[in-house]
Design a protein around this motif. Structure first.
Motif, PDB file in Angstrom:
ATOM      1  N   UNK A  26       0.812  -1.224   0.000  1.00  0.00           N
ATOM      2  CA  UNK A  26       0.000   0.000   0.000  1.00  0.00           C
ATOM      3  C   UNK A  26       0.843   1.270   0.000  1.00  0.00           C
ATOM      4  N   UNK A  27       0.321   2.299  -0.691  1.00  0.00           N
ATOM      5  CA  UNK A  27       0.843   3.671  -0.611  1.00  0.00           C
ATOM      6  C   UNK A  27       2.347   3.755  -0.868  1.00  0.00           C
ATOM      7  N   UNK A  28       2.780   3.168  -1.979  1.00  0.00           N
ATOM      8  CA  UNK A  28       4.186   3.221  -2.366  1.00  0.00           C
ATOM      9  C   UNK A  28       4.400   4.319  -3.399  1.00  0.00           C
ATOM     10  N   UNK A  29       5.525   5.031  -3.278  1.00  0.00           N
ATOM     11  CA  UNK A  29       5.878   6.055  -4.251  1.00  0.00           C
ATOM     12  C   UNK A  29       7.192   5.715  -4.933  1.00  0.00           C
ATOM     13  N   UNK A  45      14.727  16.120 -22.051  1.00  0.00           N
ATOM     14  CA  UNK A  45      14.363  16.772 -20.795  1.00  0.00           C
ATOM     15  C   UNK A  45      14.834  15.908 -19.636  1.00  0.00           C
ATOM     16  N   UNK A  46      15.572  16.521 -18.697  1.00  0.00           N
ATOM     17  CA  UNK A  46      16.030  15.799 -17.504  1.00  0.00           C
ATOM     18  C   UNK A  46      15.081  16.090 -16.346  1.00  0.00           C
ATOM     19  N   UNK A  47      14.910  15.121 -15.462  1.00  0.00           N
ATOM     20  CA  UNK A  47      14.003  15.315 -14.332  1.00  0.00           C
ATOM     21  C   UNK A  47      14.570  14.663 -13.080  1.00  0.00           C
ATOM     22  N   UNK A  48      14.114  15.160 -11.952  1.00  0.00           N
ATOM     23  CA  UNK A  48      14.426  14.612 -10.626  1.00  0.00           C
ATOM     24  C   UNK A  48      13.103  14.593  -9.884  1.00  0.00           C
ATOM     25  N   UNK A  49      12.437  13.438  -9.871  1.00  0.00           N
ATOM     26  CA  UNK A  49      11.053  13.384  -9.419  1.00  0.00           C
ATOM     27  C   UNK A  49      10.890  12.578  -8.139  1.00  0.00           C
ATOM     28  N   UNK A  50       9.888  12.989  -7.380  1.00  0.00           N
ATOM     29  CA  UNK A  50       9.429  12.214  -6.238  1.00  0.00           C
ATOM     30  C   UNK A  50       7.914  12.102  -6.353  1.00  0.00           C
ATOM     31  N   UNK A  51       7.358  11.123  -5.699  1.00  0.00           N
ATOM     32  CA  UNK A  51       5.918  11.068  -5.561  1.00  0.00           C
ATOM     33  C   UNK A  51       5.137  10.426  -6.675  1.00  0.00           C
ATOM     34  N   UNK A  52       5.800   9.799  -7.662  1.00  0.00           N
ATOM     35  CA  UNK A  52       5.033   9.053  -8.659  1.00  0.00           C
ATOM     36  C   UNK A  52       4.395   7.845  -7.981  1.00  0.00           C
ATOM     37  N   UNK A  53       3.162   7.523  -8.351  1.00  0.00           N
ATOM     38  CA  UNK A  53       2.476   6.383  -7.747  1.00  0.00           C
ATOM     39  C   UNK A  53       3.163   5.093  -8.197  1.00  0.00           C
ATOM     40  N   UNK A  54       3.546   4.267  -7.235  1.00  0.00           N
ATOM     41  CA  UNK A  54       4.183   2.983  -7.536  1.00  0.00           C
ATOM     42  C   UNK A  54       3.228   1.853  -7.184  1.00  0.00           C
ATOM     43  N   UNK A  55       2.983   0.979  -8.153  1.00  0.00           N
ATOM     44  CA  UNK A  55       2.201  -0.228  -7.906  1.00  0.00           C
ATOM     45  C   UNK A  55       3.178  -1.392  -7.797  1.00  0.00           C
ATOM     46  N   UNK A  56       3.278  -1.932  -6.594  1.00  0.00           N
ATOM     47  CA  UNK A  56       4.238  -2.998  -6.313  1.00  0.00           C
ATOM     48  C   UNK A  56       3.486  -4.175  -5.698  1.00  0.00           C
ATOM     49  N   UNK A  57       3.660  -5.356  -6.284  1.00  0.00           N
ATOM     50  CA  UNK A  57       3.032  -6.573  -5.771  1.00  0.00           C
ATOM     51  C   UNK A  57       4.126  -7.527  -5.296  1.00  0.00           C
ATOM     52  N   UNK A  58       3.935  -8.070  -4.090  1.00  0.00           N
ATOM     53  CA  UNK A  58       4.847  -9.106  -3.595  1.00  0.00           C
ATOM     54  C   UNK A  58       4.117 -10.437  -3.584  1.00  0.00           C
ATOM     55  N   UNK A 163       9.327   3.448  -2.152  1.00  0.00           N
ATOM     56  CA  UNK A 163       9.202   3.506  -0.695  1.00  0.00           C
ATOM     57  C   UNK A 163       7.775   3.873  -0.301  1.00  0.00           C
ATOM     58  N   UNK A 164       7.395   3.605   0.953  1.00  0.00           N
ATOM     59  CA  UNK A 164       6.087   4.068   1.436  1.00  0.00           C
ATOM     60  C   UNK A 164       6.027   5.589   1.416  1.00  0.00           C
TER      61      UNK A 164
END
Length: 493
Positions: A26-29, A45-58, A163-164
């Motif tokens: 849940x709630x991974x970025x 274009x270069x970028x340094x991003x945080x906060x993109x929604x990450x869908x991770x399944x274990x 990460x969360x």
């Protein structure tokens, strides 16, 4: 080169397009640095991003990350494996990414070679440390989309961490009273309307995220004749943007510029402010509230993000659905086929108002467009086109302005009719025609007819008093035979 092609295709896994079984974390970025091609400017274009929604399944010791190239989302899942000691997750590359026009593309790990990147078959593992629920890239490589020869398409990400997100949204309590509101606002310099859920619990107010994001609410507190919504509050995941978002106070405007032959385009002149709250004037008697402050649903807590929605002059009114009759649309221009490009553009204004100038619900609106005597189909195959439908290319929407790209010459006329559906009741505007062979859209014979009535409207489609109308307005002239001529004019004081 042929050997490389065969080797890469033979060794690649196939990344899946269906969500794997297992536990969705849940709630991974997803945070990364990277590069993405800008095909408009032919630059990287270069970028340094945080906060993109990450869908991770274990799934046991397997990890699956969806769309690891965050700027190119196709729904693919990259597979990795947890090490025996539980401290690393390794993604063995290449993995098949997608196939377009019979060409297969791969997720690959690249290494730097001088000023460029290259594929090295001896170093093709993307390695992450794994501790406290955080995946942190440690191999120093570059994740990229490549062709079968290992040549990058310039979509590259590196220094990746997953990460969360570490924050939680504020949701309405279970016993809150929910009401349907109509919100009218300006976005990208154009007027818009939509229905929205607003919940009340004592002095607390919860406004559903106006972007439509699920389980995302703006929280405010009633303070006398005001509603105070703290600036910078976390609104959770907004899948339409692909990021976790925040409510941010801002100032400035979207300037609309006209490029001849191509229509109107917005230019962003917005910046964030340090206001403590977005303040709405509140009328408890009728439940309405509004603000002149500009606010954003913004994909960053600290800076103006490329991914954001702007909301200017937002006004909330309790909404009760009625079977309204939509105002007549207007075809405002048609370029003809532009020889240099092989296509043309025409523009239609469709006010989101009824015949009395009252805002109506755009979600209930659809329309038909006729090019000569053939009805237009949208790229989705619809002839009844939803009011806000856009594919970003053939049909573009900015408020009530709708622009259409066409490649088959229009020889005589363009027609448009708007419909408003509530339950089983459908009301329609008049079918309005535009003569492409006349500069103002009216044929010379019709233009000679005496005017029966002249009316003025603002750019939102609201009727104005002819005696006091000033500035940029829409003038509608009804000729003696009932034909209408619509034009934008500037009335001086």
């Amino acid at each position: 080169m042929v050997a490389a092609l065969v080797s890469l295709a033979a060794t690649a896994q196939t990344a899946g397009g269906t969500e794997p079984d297992g536990q969705m974390l849940p709630n991974m970025e997803y945070c990364s640095k990277g590069m993405v091609p800008d095909y408009t400017t032919q630059q990287i274009t270069r970028f340094d991003q945080t906060g993109a929604i990450a869908h991770v399944v274990r799934q046991g010791n397997k990890f699956y990350v969806q769309d690891p190239i965050s700027h190119y989302r196709v729904g693919v899942w990259m597979e990795g494996e947890l090490s025996a000691d539980g401290t690393q997750v390794v993604f063995h590359l290449p993995q098949v990414f997608t196939t377009e026009k019979n060409v297969t593309y791969y997720l690959n790990r690249m290494v730097q070679s001088g000023q460029s990147l290259r594929f090295d078959a001896t170093q093709n593992d993307l390695v992450f440390s794994y501790a406290d629920g955080v995946l942190t890239q440690t191999d120093g490589g570059y994740l990229s989309i490549t062709n079968a020869a290992g040549r990058t398409t310039s979509y590259v990400e590196y220094d990746i961490s997953i990460r969360p997100v570490g924050q939680s949204v504020i949701l309405p309590p279970a016993d809150a009273e929910h009401r349907t509101y109509m919100v009218s606002y300006e976005s990208d310099g154009a007027p818009l309307t939509k229905t929205i859920d607003v919940a009340f619990s004592g002095s607390e107010v919860y406004i559903a995220n106006p972007t439509g994001a699920k389980d995302s609410w703006i929280h405010g507190t009633i303070d006398g004749d005001r509603i105070l919504c703290p600036n910078g509050q976390f609104l959770g995941a907004d899948e339409s943007l692909g990021f976790y978002v925040y409510m941010k106070a801002a100032e400035g405007s979207i300037e609309i510029i006209n490029i001849p032959g191509f229509g109107d385009f917005p230019v962003n002149n917005i910046k964030l402010t340090d206001d403590e709250a977005i303040v709405f004037n509140y009328n408890a008697a009728d439940g309405t509230f509004a603000t002149d402050q500009l606010f954003l649903v913004n994909a960053s807590a600290e800076k103006l993000a490329d991914k954001h929605y702007d909301f200017g002059k937002a006004a909330f009114t309790p909404y009760q659905e009625v079977a309204a009759t939509p105002a007549d649309p207007e075809v405002v221009s048609c370029s003809g086929i532009i020889d240099e490009y092989g296509f043309g553009l025409f523009a239609i204004n469709m006010p989101a108002t009824d015949t009395q100038g009252n805002y109506i619900n755009q979600e209930n609106m659809y329309y038909n467009v006729y090019m000569d005597d053939k009805i237009l189909q949208s790229p989705a195959g619809e002839t009844d086109i939803p009011y806000n439908y856009t594919d970003g290319y053939y049909i573009r929407v900015s408020g009530m302005s709708h622009t259409y790209l066409y490649t088959t010459p229009i020889t005589q006329r363009i027609g448009v009719q708007v419909f408003y559906r509530v339950g089983d009741v459908v009301n329609s505007s008049q079918l309005v025609w535009y003569d492409v062979n006349s500069a103002d859209g009216v044929s010379p014979a019709l233009a000679q007819q005496p005017a029966g009535r002249v009316e003025y409207f603002d750019v939102s489609g609201r009727r104005l008093d002819a005696a006091t109308a000033r500035g940029l307005v829409v003038r509608r002239t009804t000729l003696a035979d009932g034909t209408r001529r619509v034009e934008k004019v500037c009335l001086k004081p």
